[in-house]
Design an enzyme around this catalytic site. Structure first.
Site, PDB file in Angstrom:
ATOM      1  CD  GLU A 184       1.826  -0.086  -1.830  1.00 55.40           C
ATOM      2  OE1 GLU A 184       2.894  -0.510  -2.327  1.00 55.40           O
ATOM      3  OE2 GLU A 184       1.074   0.725  -2.400  1.00 55.40           O
ATOM      4  CG  HIS A 214      -3.085   1.379   0.172  1.00 53.18           C
ATOM      5  ND1 HIS A 214      -2.653   1.917   1.356  1.00 53.18           N
ATOM      6  CD2 HIS A 214      -4.286   0.811   0.467  1.00 53.18           C
ATOM      7  CE1 HIS A 214      -3.533   1.685   2.317  1.00 53.18           C
ATOM      8  NE2 HIS A 214      -4.539   1.021   1.793  1.00 53.18           N
ATOM      9  CG  HIS A 225       0.839   3.820  -4.569  1.00 50.51           C
ATOM     10  ND1 HIS A 225       1.910   3.187  -3.967  1.00 50.51           N
ATOM     11  CD2 HIS A 225       1.316   5.031  -4.968  1.00 50.51           C
ATOM     12  CE1 HIS A 225       2.966   3.983  -3.994  1.00 50.51           C
ATOM     13  NE2 HIS A 225       2.629   5.094  -4.596  1.00 50.51           N
ATOM     14  CG  ASP A 253       0.992   0.891   2.765  1.00 48.57           C
ATOM     15  OD1 ASP A 253       2.000   0.163   2.869  1.00 48.57           O
ATOM     16  OD2 ASP A 253       0.844   1.725   1.852  1.00 48.57           O
ATOM     17  CG  ASP A 277      -0.522   4.177   4.223  1.00 50.67           C
ATOM     18  OD1 ASP A 277       0.708   4.338   4.084  1.00 50.67           O
ATOM     19  OD2 ASP A 277      -1.285   3.928   3.281  1.00 50.67           O
ATOM     20  CG  ASP A 279      -2.450   6.028   0.584  1.00 50.08           C
ATOM     21  OD1 ASP A 279      -1.371   6.552   0.270  1.00 50.08           O
ATOM     22  OD2 ASP A 279      -2.543   4.845   0.977  1.00 50.08           O
ATOM     23  CG  HIS A 285       2.878   7.271   2.413  1.00 42.69           C
ATOM     24  ND1 HIS A 285       3.296   5.959   2.563  1.00 42.69           N
ATOM     25  CD2 HIS A 285       3.991   8.007   2.181  1.00 42.69           C
ATOM     26  CE1 HIS A 285       4.619   5.911   2.406  1.00 42.69           C
ATOM     27  NE2 HIS A 285       5.062   7.138   2.179  1.00 42.69           N
ATOM     28  CG  ASP A 304       3.991   2.400   3.729  1.00 38.08           C
ATOM     29  OD1 ASP A 304       3.147   2.687   4.586  1.00 38.08           O
ATOM     30  OD2 ASP A 304       3.998   2.931   2.594  1.00 38.08           O
TER      31      ASP A 304
END
Length: 341
Positions: free
Chosen positions: A310, A136, A176, A265, A159, A163, A161, A267
């Site tokens: 990712e 990312h 990332h 992302d 995402d 970031d 997360h 994930d």
């Protein structure tokens, strides 16, 4: 009971739902033959420590996304971004400024990507700009270029997360986890990073231009920044509480006059759907929720650009890799106008 459900009230309900379905179909943009998409593959892994994520672009291409785009009426311009190689003697960030591993090579590669995405989005003959990572950290380049071309861009960040870390706040120094932290005005001083001297205010965005979907693993410093800055945020708790449809309605209303960039992302999806990724977190989006985000943004007619990042084919068995890659490809195509009906 069965008799009641077959009566007048049920008939009225079916009629109402049918009418609403026709209204929704009528609002869908009519596909146009000859639309152009620029694809920038970024086989890049410097932003994190796990090998294999640089194979993401090739894996997603193997899901026949180019031919599937062409069937949707797109003219596809597909290329890879040259990667600035790491060497031991490259400049690094002074320890008192925090930690940003491999920042010089990342910054130089992102400068190239930023120039490419800015030119693509600025080109009136190009209707969509797609960046395929890679980790990312590539968004530090793709979004910088998009922001330079469209200063009022609304950024939908999907995402697990946030970031939003900076070299000061990051617990790992892995970049990332920093792209938004680097590009938010007044937050990181990203121009001080070796390799990122090219960044200017024109590449930056304001906090009001961000909407998060799917967060469920956020560092303490990021939590504080999100709260202090008032960033529009829908964690997985919010997705569960309101439903993904309501989440997208609120985002669309908030960004109603903005062109849109989707940074996705993989994930964000639950590991049961997308296990082949480096920082998976249980409790994520379902396959349908993940696709609905892309479908809903596409239907606005304002989705201008996208990252898909990712995907790591080395981190699961064959079945898991296939599931992850197929999900990523399907989400990309949904963002580009693929509908169920």
């Amino acid at each position: 009971n069965a008799e009641y459900m077959g009566g007048t009230e049920h008939s009225v309900m079916r009629s109402t739902l049918a009418s609403r379905s026709l209204d929704l179909l009528a609002k869908r943009p009519v596909p146009r033959v000859g639309r152009r998409v620029d694809i920038f593959g970024v086989p890049f892994a410097y932003g994190q420590p796990v090998t294999g994520v640089d194979q993401g672009p090739a894996a997603i291409r193997q899901a026949n996304i180019v031919s599937r785009m062409e069937k949707l009426g797109w003219i596809v311009n597909d290329s890879d971004v040259p990667i600035f190689e790491r060497t031991p003697d490259q400049p690094s960030l002074a320890p008192e400024l925090g930690s940003a591993k491999s920042c010089f090579a990342i910054g130089k590669t992102m400068e190239t990507l930023s120039n490419l995405t800015q030119a693509s989005v600025s080109n009136e003959s190009t209707q969509f700009t797609l960046t395929i990572g890679g980790d990312h950290s590539v968004a530090a380049g793709s979004l910088a270029g998009v922001a330079a071309a469209c200063p009022d861009i609304g950024v939908v960040w999907v995402d697990a997360h946030a970031d939003l870390n900076t070299p000061h706040s990051s617990l790992t120094g892995n970049m990332h986890g920093m792209p938004l932290g680097l590009l938010c005005r007044g937050l990181a001083g990203a121009q001080d990073l070796p390799g990122f001297e090219w960044l200017s205010n024109n590449h930056m965005i304001d906090y009001s231009q961000i909407a998060y979907i799917g967060l469920r693993d956020v560092d303490p410093a990021e939590v504080q920044m999100i709260r202090n800055l008032g960033i529009l945020t829908f964690t997985m708790h919010d997705v569960d509480r309101y439903g993904i449809g309501q989440v997208l309605s609120i985002i669309n209303e908030t960004f109603q006059n903005r062109p849109l960039h989707l940074s996705y992302d993989i994930d964000a999806l639950d590991p049961s759907v997308a296990p082949a990724t480096g920082t998976s977190v249980i409790g994520g989006l379902t396959y349908r929720e993940g696709n609905y985000i892309a479908e809903a943004l596409s239907l606005t007619g304002r989705l201008r650009s996208m990252d898909m990042v990712e995907v790591n084919p080395k981190l699961s068995d064959e079945k898991g890799v296939q599931s992850t890659v197929q999900a990523a490809a399907d989400i990309i195509l949904s963002a580009m106008g693929k509908n169920i009906v």
